[in-house]
Enzyme design. Sequence first.
Site, short mmCIF file in Angstrom:
data_model
loop_
_atom_site.label_atom_id
_atom_site.label_comp_id
_atom_site.label_asym_id
_atom_site.label_seq_id
_atom_site.Cartn_x
_atom_site.Cartn_y
_atom_site.Cartn_z
N HIS A 148 0.83 -1.21 0.00
CA HIS A 148 0.00 0.00 0.00
C HIS A 148 0.86 1.25 0.00
O HIS A 148 0.51 2.27 -0.61
CB HIS A 148 -0.92 -0.01 1.22
N CYS A 191 3.91 2.19 -24.68
CA CYS A 191 3.79 1.89 -23.25
C CYS A 191 5.01 2.36 -22.45
O CYS A 191 5.14 2.04 -21.28
CB CYS A 191 3.57 0.41 -23.02
#
Length: 544
Positions: free
Chosen positions: A182, A483
Amino acid sequence: MERRVPGVPAAPGLAGGLVQHLVQASGQPRSGATASLERAALDAAMLAVRAELEMLAGRLAGAEAAILGFQIALLDDPELVREAEARIAAGIPADRAWIEGMASEIRCLEAADDPHFRARATDLADLRDAVLAQLRPDGRAATILHPGCILAAEDLTPSLFLRMDWQRGSGIVLGGGSAASHVAMLARGRGIPMVVGVGKVWADLSGPVLVDGDAGLVIAGPAPDILARAAVPPVPASAPDVASGPALTRDGRRIAVEINVATLADLDGVSPESCDGIGLVRTEFLIEHALADEERQLEIYARLLGWARGLPVTIRTLDAGGDKPMRGYSVEGERNPFLGLRGLRLSLARPDLFRIQLRAILRAAALGPLRLLLPMVTTPAEVLAARDHIAKAAAGLAAEGRAFAIPPLGMMLEVPAAAMAAGRFAVDFYSIGTNDLAQFACAAARDDLRISGLADPRHPGLMAMIAHALKEARTLGRPVMLCGDAATDRATLETLLRLGLEGVSVAPPYLARVISEISMIDCGAIDRGTIDCGAIDRGTGDQP
């Protein structure tokens, strides 16, 4: 003396500054009281942490608030305190009982095969430390950052990250950590360069350091000119959960804008309605611990397709090697790993594992619109060899009665020779990897900050190469995406769109910003077959 410390890239960008070590006070252990009083102290500590998290979450939004909501939900789970309660009942003080009770839960997550689950161990450690700080009031970690500092620590928890003023701190180096954590997601969302996995060396860092979050490199004692390159503040990344409509240029041309995904955590806080799909899945990060596990790979790919809700998902086969070594899979000790056995070359050399990945991808293709992308392609024969493996994987699945589909097959354009002969390859689409294409075309390693600036994506020779590939692709009616990181640079993006590029795929934090910049570009001003060289030079060479 300059010292280079390799790590794992967790959040892109370049940052330089003086090291500040995270100071974590252990606090004074409790002397203990009756079991009922110790249990009451634990309950009060958990309530205080819950109130603190709710107050902090109330000042945040999107993915950041959701992470704290996840921790609040953990606090409400009675299973979280069951072991601690048993220890308190046996006469152990609340602080020690809490630490020991949480230890088994954290160890269980740390031992998980899935890196996504392993990364959640940090969330439990965050709750452990927060509750412990309430039980031992003098046991809090310092959260004041020095201006322009590089924060160094063994690990960093989400709530600590969110309490810090990141307008003062500029980068993060962790001895442990994970690109799927996270905290890594939070760093990416705020545009804070971050490198994890440097080992115990983090504690020895001092003085000025430079963090390269793209290459996964930390440079201690960098030369002044290298450090100066990080002094220019990057353009802030946009929040990944910003809703946006279709990307249209100023003259009305539709541009596909998709996202790059390295971990499942990259999707946290991102809505599929805000993009056109997933343009690049870096499987070398997603399935590193499931190379021989077809079912686990299928589960991961299915989760990506489920998130996309009918939008296309482009899954790249393993791009291991080079600056992304995989223990037990890629070749160790190569003299020049960037030019060695990597990408498709390595997959073809490991047909057993390649076939497992192809089977999982073909099975996932039956669940939704999936595209298969091959990395580091040099010759047409390599594509034909890959197609043969795909055919054999499909035949095996058919014989077993399993559902599957053969998806469109594409290739990365990152080898100059392949880019100049794109039309000779038996593929359905192309994806331009400007990071590798620039370093190969400009003979400048992207992980060497002394010369990486020479690998300019707007170099006229590189642009001519891309223009040639776009022209061949248009002749054959094959779509072309980009990309690489070049799409996040406004001037480069404008030149590429005017050359006829049809779409880009970027890291989620840059999604809203790139869509906004596309809306300000007029593609009709320059013919698609020409190059605007007048704006290419960045001061690294003569005017073109």
